[in-house]
Design an enzyme around this catalytic site. Structure first.
Site, PDB file in Angstrom:
ATOM      1  N   LEU A 142      -5.497  11.530 -11.396  1.00 54.35           N
ATOM      2  CA  LEU A 142      -4.522  12.629 -11.241  1.00 54.35           C
ATOM      3  C   LEU A 142      -4.968  13.598 -10.148  1.00 54.35           C
ATOM      4  CD1 LEU A 142      -3.436  13.325 -14.943  1.00 54.35           C
ATOM      5  CD2 LEU A 142      -2.277  11.940 -13.214  1.00 54.35           C
TER       6      LEU A 142
ATOM      7  N   ILE B 185     -12.040   6.143 -10.391  1.00 58.44           N
ATOM      8  CA  ILE B 185     -12.565   4.772 -10.220  1.00 58.44           C
ATOM      9  C   ILE B 185     -14.002   4.767  -9.681  1.00 58.44           C
ATOM     10  CG2 ILE B 185     -10.343   3.561  -9.994  1.00 58.44           C
ATOM     11  CD1 ILE B 185     -10.879   3.520  -6.906  1.00 58.44           C
TER      12      ILE B 185
ATOM     13  N   ALA C 183      -5.482   2.604  -6.790  1.00 58.72           N
ATOM     14  CA  ALA C 183      -6.051   3.956  -6.634  1.00 58.72           C
ATOM     15  C   ALA C 183      -6.647   4.121  -5.249  1.00 58.72           C
ATOM     16  CB  ALA C 183      -7.121   4.191  -7.693  1.00 58.72           C
TER      17      ALA C 183
ATOM     18  N   THR D  63      -3.479  -2.761   2.890  1.00 59.00           N
ATOM     19  CA  THR D  63      -2.411  -2.292   3.773  1.00 59.00           C
ATOM     20  C   THR D  63      -2.428  -3.027   5.107  1.00 59.00           C
ATOM     21  OG1 THR D  63      -1.742  -0.381   5.103  1.00 59.00           O
ATOM     22  CG2 THR D  63      -4.014  -0.410   4.396  1.00 59.00           C
ATOM     23  N   ASP D  64      -1.266  -3.077   5.750  1.00 59.88           N
ATOM     24  CA  ASP D  64      -1.212  -3.685   7.088  1.00 59.88           C
ATOM     25  C   ASP D  64      -1.982  -2.858   8.117  1.00 59.88           C
ATOM     26  OD1 ASP D  64       0.559  -1.532   7.284  1.00 59.88           O
ATOM     27  OD2 ASP D  64       2.253  -2.717   8.002  1.00 59.88           O
ATOM     28  N   GLU D  65      -2.318  -1.598   7.754  1.00 57.02           N
ATOM     29  CA  GLU D  65      -3.018  -0.745   8.724  1.00 57.02           C
ATOM     30  C   GLU D  65      -4.408  -1.267   9.048  1.00 57.02           C
ATOM     31  OE1 GLU D  65      -2.718   3.449   8.470  1.00 57.02           O
ATOM     32  OE2 GLU D  65      -0.726   3.392   7.595  1.00 57.02           O
TER      33      GLU D  65
ATOM     34  N   SER E 129      -7.489   3.921   7.453  1.00 59.69           N
ATOM     35  CA  SER E 129      -7.436   2.456   7.584  1.00 59.69           C
ATOM     36  C   SER E 129      -8.841   1.864   7.615  1.00 59.69           C
ATOM     37  CB  SER E 129      -6.606   2.030   8.792  1.00 59.69           C
ATOM     38  OG  SER E 129      -7.063   2.612   9.983  1.00 59.69           O
TER      39      SER E 129
ATOM     40  N   LYS F 124      -9.891   1.534   4.039  1.00 62.47           N
ATOM     41  CA  LYS F 124      -9.204   0.427   3.360  1.00 62.47           C
ATOM     42  C   LYS F 124      -9.772  -0.917   3.830  1.00 62.47           C
ATOM     43  CE  LYS F 124      -6.091   0.532   0.866  1.00 62.47           C
ATOM     44  NZ  LYS F 124      -6.074   0.610  -0.618  1.00 62.47           N
TER      45      LYS F 124
ATOM     46  N   PRO G 169       9.917  17.428  11.220  1.00 66.07           N
ATOM     47  CA  PRO G 169       8.872  17.290  12.236  1.00 66.07           C
ATOM     48  C   PRO G 169       8.618  15.830  12.612  1.00 66.07           C
ATOM     49  CG  PRO G 169       7.881  17.693  10.082  1.00 66.07           C
ATOM     50  CD  PRO G 169       9.361  17.687   9.868  1.00 66.07           C
TER      51      PRO G 169
ATOM     52  N   HIS H  53      -2.485   7.726  16.819  1.00 65.17           N
ATOM     53  CA  HIS H  53      -1.260   7.244  16.164  1.00 65.17           C
ATOM     54  C   HIS H  53      -0.951   5.770  16.480  1.00 65.17           C
ATOM     55  CE1 HIS H  53       3.119   8.643  15.108  1.00 65.17           C
ATOM     56  NE2 HIS H  53       2.697   7.650  14.343  1.00 65.17           N
TER      57      HIS H  53
HETATM   58  P1  NAD Z   1      -0.390   7.576  -3.687  1.00 63.40           P
HETATM   59  O1  NAD Z   1      -1.225   8.495  -2.863  1.00 63.40           O
HETATM   60  O2  NAD Z   1       1.028   7.901  -3.958  1.00 63.40           O
HETATM   61  O3  NAD Z   1      -1.092   7.343  -5.104  1.00 63.40           O
HETATM   62  C1  NAD Z   1      -2.467   7.168  -5.264  1.00 63.40           C
HETATM   63  C2  NAD Z   1      -2.803   7.336  -6.743  1.00 63.40           C
HETATM   64  O4  NAD Z   1      -4.207   7.087  -6.892  1.00 63.40           O
HETATM   65  C3  NAD Z   1      -2.536   8.734  -7.287  1.00 63.40           C
HETATM   66  O5  NAD Z   1      -1.907   8.661  -8.549  1.00 63.40           O
HETATM   67  C4  NAD Z   1      -3.930   9.343  -7.416  1.00 63.40           C
HETATM   68  O6  NAD Z   1      -4.036  10.292  -8.461  1.00 63.40           O
HETATM   69  C5  NAD Z   1      -4.770   8.108  -7.706  1.00 63.40           C
HETATM   70  N1  NAD Z   1      -6.170   8.276  -7.313  1.00 63.40           N
HETATM   71  C6  NAD Z   1      -6.654   8.794  -6.158  1.00 63.40           C
HETATM   72  N2  NAD Z   1      -7.998   8.794  -6.173  1.00 63.40           N
HETATM   73  C7  NAD Z   1      -8.369   8.251  -7.361  1.00 63.40           C
HETATM   74  C8  NAD Z   1      -9.625   7.958  -7.958  1.00 63.40           C
HETATM   75  N3  NAD Z   1     -10.776   8.244  -7.335  1.00 63.40           N
HETATM   76  N4  NAD Z   1      -9.642   7.374  -9.181  1.00 63.40           N
HETATM   77  C9  NAD Z   1      -8.493   7.095  -9.825  1.00 63.40           C
HETATM   78  N5  NAD Z   1      -7.269   7.360  -9.316  1.00 63.40           N
HETATM   79  C10 NAD Z   1      -7.211   7.931  -8.102  1.00 63.40           C
HETATM   80  O7  NAD Z   1      -0.533   6.171  -2.963  1.00 63.40           O
HETATM   81  P2  NAD Z   1       0.534   4.976  -2.796  1.00 63.40           P
HETATM   82  O8  NAD Z   1       1.362   5.238  -1.609  1.00 63.40           O
HETATM   83  O9  NAD Z   1       1.175   4.706  -4.100  1.00 63.40           O
HETATM   84  O10 NAD Z   1      -0.445   3.788  -2.432  1.00 63.40           O
HETATM   85  C11 NAD Z   1      -1.026   2.976  -3.456  1.00 63.40           C
HETATM   86  C12 NAD Z   1      -1.909   1.921  -2.818  1.00 63.40           C
HETATM   87  O11 NAD Z   1      -1.139   1.101  -1.940  1.00 63.40           O
HETATM   88  C13 NAD Z   1      -3.042   2.497  -1.961  1.00 63.40           C
HETATM   89  O12 NAD Z   1      -4.175   1.704  -2.173  1.00 63.40           O
HETATM   90  C14 NAD Z   1      -2.540   2.351  -0.542  1.00 63.40           C
HETATM   91  O13 NAD Z   1      -3.617   2.192   0.348  1.00 63.40           O
HETATM   92  C15 NAD Z   1      -1.716   1.079  -0.647  1.00 63.40           C
HETATM   93  N6  NAD Z   1      -0.592   0.944   0.303  1.00 63.40           N
HETATM   94  C16 NAD Z   1       0.333   1.945   0.412  1.00 63.40           C
HETATM   95  C17 NAD Z   1       1.425   1.769   1.258  1.00 63.40           C
HETATM   96  C18 NAD Z   1       2.497   2.826   1.386  1.00 63.40           C
HETATM   97  O14 NAD Z   1       3.383   2.677   2.229  1.00 63.40           O
HETATM   98  N7  NAD Z   1       2.479   3.883   0.597  1.00 63.40           N
HETATM   99  C19 NAD Z   1       1.543   0.595   1.995  1.00 63.40           C
HETATM  100  C20 NAD Z   1       0.575  -0.395   1.875  1.00 63.40           C
HETATM  101  C21 NAD Z   1      -0.488  -0.208   1.003  1.00 63.40           C
HETATM  102  O1  TDX Z   2       5.872  14.544   9.361  1.00 63.87           O
HETATM  103  C1  TDX Z   2       5.757  13.368   9.783  1.00 63.87           C
HETATM  104  N1  TDX Z   2       6.308  13.045  10.987  1.00 63.87           N
HETATM  105  C2  TDX Z   2       6.200  11.805  11.554  1.00 63.87           C
HETATM  106  O2  TDX Z   2       6.721  11.563  12.641  1.00 63.87           O
HETATM  107  C3  TDX Z   2       5.059  12.331   9.050  1.00 63.87           C
HETATM  108  C4  TDX Z   2       4.447  12.623   7.712  1.00 63.87           C
HETATM  109  C5  TDX Z   2       4.973  11.084   9.623  1.00 63.87           C
HETATM  110  N2  TDX Z   2       5.501  10.818  10.850  1.00 63.87           N
HETATM  111  C6  TDX Z   2       5.378   9.461  11.425  1.00 63.87           C
HETATM  112  C7  TDX Z   2       3.956   8.913  11.463  1.00 63.87           C
HETATM  113  C8  TDX Z   2       4.171   7.418  11.300  1.00 63.87           C
HETATM  114  O3  TDX Z   2       4.437   6.821  12.552  1.00 63.87           O
HETATM  115  O4  TDX Z   2       6.099   8.574  10.574  1.00 63.87           O
HETATM  116  C9  TDX Z   2       5.438   7.316  10.431  1.00 63.87           C
HETATM  117  C10 TDX Z   2       5.136   7.074   8.969  1.00 63.87           C
HETATM  118  O5  TDX Z   2       4.164   8.014   8.583  1.00 63.87           O
HETATM  119  P1  TDX Z   2       3.561   8.070   7.097  1.00 63.87           P
HETATM  120  O6  TDX Z   2       4.679   8.189   6.120  1.00 63.87           O
HETATM  121  O7  TDX Z   2       2.470   9.073   7.086  1.00 63.87           O
HETATM  122  O8  TDX Z   2       2.992   6.568   6.921  1.00 63.87           O
HETATM  123  P2  TDX Z   2       1.934   5.711   7.765  1.00 63.87           P
HETATM  124  O9  TDX Z   2       1.014   6.561   8.525  1.00 63.87           O
HETATM  125  O10 TDX Z   2       2.714   4.671   8.508  1.00 63.87           O
HETATM  126  O11 TDX Z   2       1.110   5.032   6.538  1.00 63.87           O
HETATM  127  C11 TDX Z   2       1.821   4.509   5.385  1.00 63.87           C
HETATM  128  O12 TDX Z   2       1.944   3.117   5.462  1.00 63.87           O
HETATM  129  C12 TDX Z   2       0.791   2.348   5.283  1.00 63.87           C
HETATM  130  C13 TDX Z   2       1.122   4.905   4.098  1.00 63.87           C
HETATM  131  O13 TDX Z   2       1.002   6.308   4.023  1.00 63.87           O
HETATM  132  C14 TDX Z   2      -0.206   4.232   3.958  1.00 63.87           C
HETATM  133  O14 TDX Z   2      -0.806   4.547   2.718  1.00 63.87           O
HETATM  134  C15 TDX Z   2       0.017   2.747   4.050  1.00 63.87           C
HETATM  135  O15 TDX Z   2      -1.206   2.061   4.019  1.00 63.87           O
END
Ligand code: NAD
Ligand code: TDX
Length: 339
Positions: A35, A60, A82, A125-127, A154, A157, A208, A279
């Site tokens: 949390l 974790i 997580a 992640t693809d990053e 990245s 990860k 933004p 970026h």
């Molecule tokens: P998020 O930030 O919304 O959620 C992360 C969760 O992990 C939160 O509930 C947080 O409380 C919990 N957490 C953080 N640190 C912790 C710890 N030390 N121990 C236990 N819990 C902890 O993230 P998300 O966008 O849901 O991403 C989830 C996973 O998917 C991540 O591993 C992220 O790298 C991966 N991922 C995300 C995206 C995306 O577009 N959001 C894409 C590809 C992969």
């Molecule tokens: O205010 C903003 N303005 C803007 O132009 C924000 C927050 C983002 N951006 C741009 C940056 C990126 O090119 O938008 C694109 C998407 O940004 P994010 O939502 O921050 O995602 P990104 O950086 O692509 O990463 C996401 O995808 C891969 C997730 O946050 C990661 O957890 C995941 O691994």
């Protein structure tokens, strides 16, 4: 089957918990979540009273807690969501990314080794592949693309992925890894592009856009990610990496303009701001492997998914307004004030 879902109070983990408790009512689903600012118990409201679901607050990276959890619960499967997940935060404060994303993963792997497990699944992640040039639309990330990271996020990860692969090779821990493109959908924290733009547009605040808004992301509706992970933990081959993505590439500007149009708001709300350092230009996944081996393909295309997502944010204002009215204000001020 007993599954521990870490990070289940976050965006994708929360959607996964909902998906799995609905699809497999006889499975026991345990959510372990620290949390942090990104974790939200309101996301777990639909499942919290189900007898097959249990929530445990914990970190974790806390070895003692994790070992005790494994000893008591004897899980069959771990799905590790997580993480610290926001690239911009990793640029201002990398430390916590290393602790949670790398050390946390290593503690979970040690527990799997010590207590035994049927499957450890790492949500990556693809990053980790870095980025692709905008002028080479013929190029996509495959599972063979070399790791080449840009941000502290990245890099953390990718480090975790390398540890997962090392524990497979050296200790025979039965692992799988999925590397997914950008997700969007319900319960997405409003610091990320799509929910931030929806919330700002609804509040008639500036939107933004970093740099020129020409960066490309490959958007996947979150439920499609959940379906893919479900397939991998049940049918994926141990030791393998699976890319997940659906050829739904859009520039950031296209995404922002789509949101404004759907909400009937003016494009004059767009504000071009200083670019994110380092970026990444373009992410694009080749999902051939998961399609051929597991029959997965995305069900929801972007044009439909973005409508569903906007509808969810309109119908669930309380969920995101609670977030943006709190500590989030300080974050927003720090991140965007002088940009
Ligand atoms: P998020 O930030 O919304 O959620 C992360 C969760 O992990 C939160 O509930 C947080 O409380 C919990 N957490 C953080 N640190 C912790 C710890 N030390 N121990 C236990 N819990 C902890 O993230 P998300 O966008 O849901 O991403 C989830 C996973 O998917 C991540 O591993 C992220 O790298 C991966 N991922 C995300 C995206 C995306 O577009 N959001 C894409 C590809 C992969
Ligand atoms: O205010 C903003 N303005 C803007 O132009 C924000 C927050 C983002 N951006 C741009 C940056 C990126 O090119 O938008 C694109 C998407 O940004 P994010 O939502 O921050 O995602 P990104 O950086 O692509 O990463 C996401 O995808 C891969 C997730 O946050 C990661 O957890 C995941 O691994």
């Amino acid at each position: 089957m007993k599954i521990i879902v870490t990070g289940g109070a976050g965006f994708i983990g929360g959607n996964f918990v909902h998906y799995m408790t609905n699809k497999y009512p006889d499975y026991k689903i345990i959510c372990l979540d620290a949390l942090t600012y990104a974790g939200n118990m309101e996301t777990l409201e639909p499942v919290i009273n189900k007898p097959s679901f249990k929530f445990i607050k914990g970190d974790i990276a806390d070895r003692e807690l994790i070992y005790k959890l494994f000893e008591e619960e004897k899980p069959d499967v771990i799905v590790n969501f997580a993480a610290e997940s926001h690239v911009d935060r990793s640029i201002t404060n990398p430390d916590i990314f290393l602790r949670t994303n790398i050390i946390g993963t290593s503690v979970l792997l040690d527990a799997c080794r010590k207590y035994g497990i049927k499957r450890y699944h790492q949500v990556s992640t693809d990053e980790v592949y870095g980025d692709l040039p905008l002028d080479r639309t013929d190029l996509f990330f495959t599972e063979e693309t070399p790791i080449h990271t840009s941000s502290p996020y990245s890099a953390s990860k990718a480090s975790a992925d390398l540890l997962v692969q090392a524990y497979y090779r050296t200790f025979k821990v039965p692992v799988t890894i999925s590397r997914c493109s950008n997700n969007y959908g319900p319960y997405h924290f409003p610091e990320k592009l799509i929910p931030l733009m929806i919330a700002n547009a609804l509040n008639d605040k500036e939107l933004p856009v970093y740099g020129k808004g020409e960066n490309v992301r490959d958007w996947l509706y979150v439920e499609d990610h959940c379906i893919a992970i479900d397939l991998i933990i049940h049918k994926g081959r141990v030791g393998e990496v699976y890319n997940i993505g659906g050829h739904n590439e859009r520039t950031n500007l296209e995404v922002v303009k789509t949101i404004l149009k759907e909400l009937g708001k003016s494009e004059s709300l767009i504000k071009y701001v200083t670019d994110r350092p380092g970026h990444d230009m373009r992410y694009a996944i080749d999902p051939t492997k998961i399609h051929n081996e597991l029959g997965w393909e995305p069900k929801t295309l972007f044009d439909e998914g973005i409508k569903k997502t906007i509808k969810w944010y309109l119908e669930n204002k309380k969920w995101w307004e609670n977030i943006i009215s709190g500590e989030y204000q300080n974050y927003y001020e720090k991140m965007y004030a002088n940009r």
